[in-house]
Design a protein around this motif. Sequence first.
Motif, mmCIF file in Angstrom:
data_model
loop_
_atom_site.group_PDB
_atom_site.id
_atom_site.type_symbol
_atom_site.label_atom_id
_atom_site.label_comp_id
_atom_site.label_asym_id
_atom_site.label_seq_id
_atom_site.Cartn_x
_atom_site.Cartn_y
_atom_site.Cartn_z
ATOM 1 N N ASP A 65 0.826 -1.222 0.000
ATOM 2 C CA ASP A 65 0.000 0.000 0.000
ATOM 3 C C ASP A 65 0.856 1.266 0.000
ATOM 4 O OD1 ASP A 65 0.592 -0.894 2.661
ATOM 5 O OD2 ASP A 65 -0.888 0.483 3.499
ATOM 6 N N HIS A 66 2.172 1.122 0.253
ATOM 7 C CA HIS A 66 3.061 2.290 0.286
ATOM 8 C C HIS A 66 3.985 2.377 -0.928
ATOM 9 C CE1 HIS A 66 2.125 3.478 4.513
ATOM 10 N NE2 HIS A 66 1.636 2.246 4.472
ATOM 11 N N ASP A 164 3.996 3.947 8.730
ATOM 12 C CA ASP A 164 3.288 3.044 9.639
ATOM 13 C C ASP A 164 4.156 2.778 10.862
ATOM 14 O OD1 ASP A 164 1.567 3.005 7.534
ATOM 15 O OD2 ASP A 164 1.494 0.822 7.317
ATOM 16 N N HIS A 218 -3.479 7.643 7.158
ATOM 17 C CA HIS A 218 -3.446 6.167 7.122
ATOM 18 C C HIS A 218 -4.642 5.614 7.906
ATOM 19 C CE1 HIS A 218 -1.806 2.030 7.499
ATOM 20 N NE2 HIS A 218 -1.174 2.323 6.393
#
Length: 251
Positions: A65-66, A164, A218
């Motif tokens: 996702d990054h 994260d 996020h």
Amino acid sequence: MSDVVILGSGTGIPSLRRGSPGLLLLSNETRVLMDSGSGVLRRMLDIGITYHDIDLLLYTHLHPDHIADFIPILFACKYADLPRDKDLLCLGGPGFEAHVNQLKKIYGRWVEPRSYHLAIEEVSQKPLLFRDLRIFSKPMAHTPESVGYRIELADGKSVAVSGDTDYSRDVVELATEADLLILECSFPEGKKVEGHLSPSLAGRIALESHCRRLLLTHLYPACDQVNIVEQCREVFKGEIILAEDLMRIGV
Ligand SMILES: [Zn+2]
Ligand SMILES: [Zn+2]
């Protein structure tokens, strides 16, 4: 004055409201893209910025996702009508180079730069001086390669971004007295998952770091079912901003 633009305030979960992670830091001299989840390459066009304009690409970690749009960025730089001619530096945590080498093995000459120089590097203890920016990094409590970044601007202002992470002293140190602290806030209070922050933990980091403003991003879909800002405000009494896609914040 520099600006941060949130390109994606969500996660890997598809959402019409929140795209996958990515943000831009636009200073006088430099355009930094931090993380490029799926859709970020296209989303930049909404504010008139293209992959050609990016000077520096920073990755917080290697979760899809990054980083999903990394290969599409290299592909666009090579095969667009106007191939890129400006050098591109891409920086990530430990293991980033090995990861990119694996991708190069898969995609081969499709992504091998022809018209520009691509540098792939891993963060070090020393600050990186890049044009008008000083960039610091620290390991984050998420995956072994996870890093957060602190970017200090020429006018003395600073932006810290966790990527994260769970709570750790390193996040607090990275964020110390930052003008803008951008923290992940994955799940609402009571639904915390290891390796991520809850609103109260994000508030605790903001409180302990004495940051000036806190931006929460996020956000998994469950965060939109409750008042995340209120939950965070129980701990941190300063300014709290809830990220939205394409939100622009002056630093
Ligand atoms: Zn993530
Ligand atoms: Zn992650």
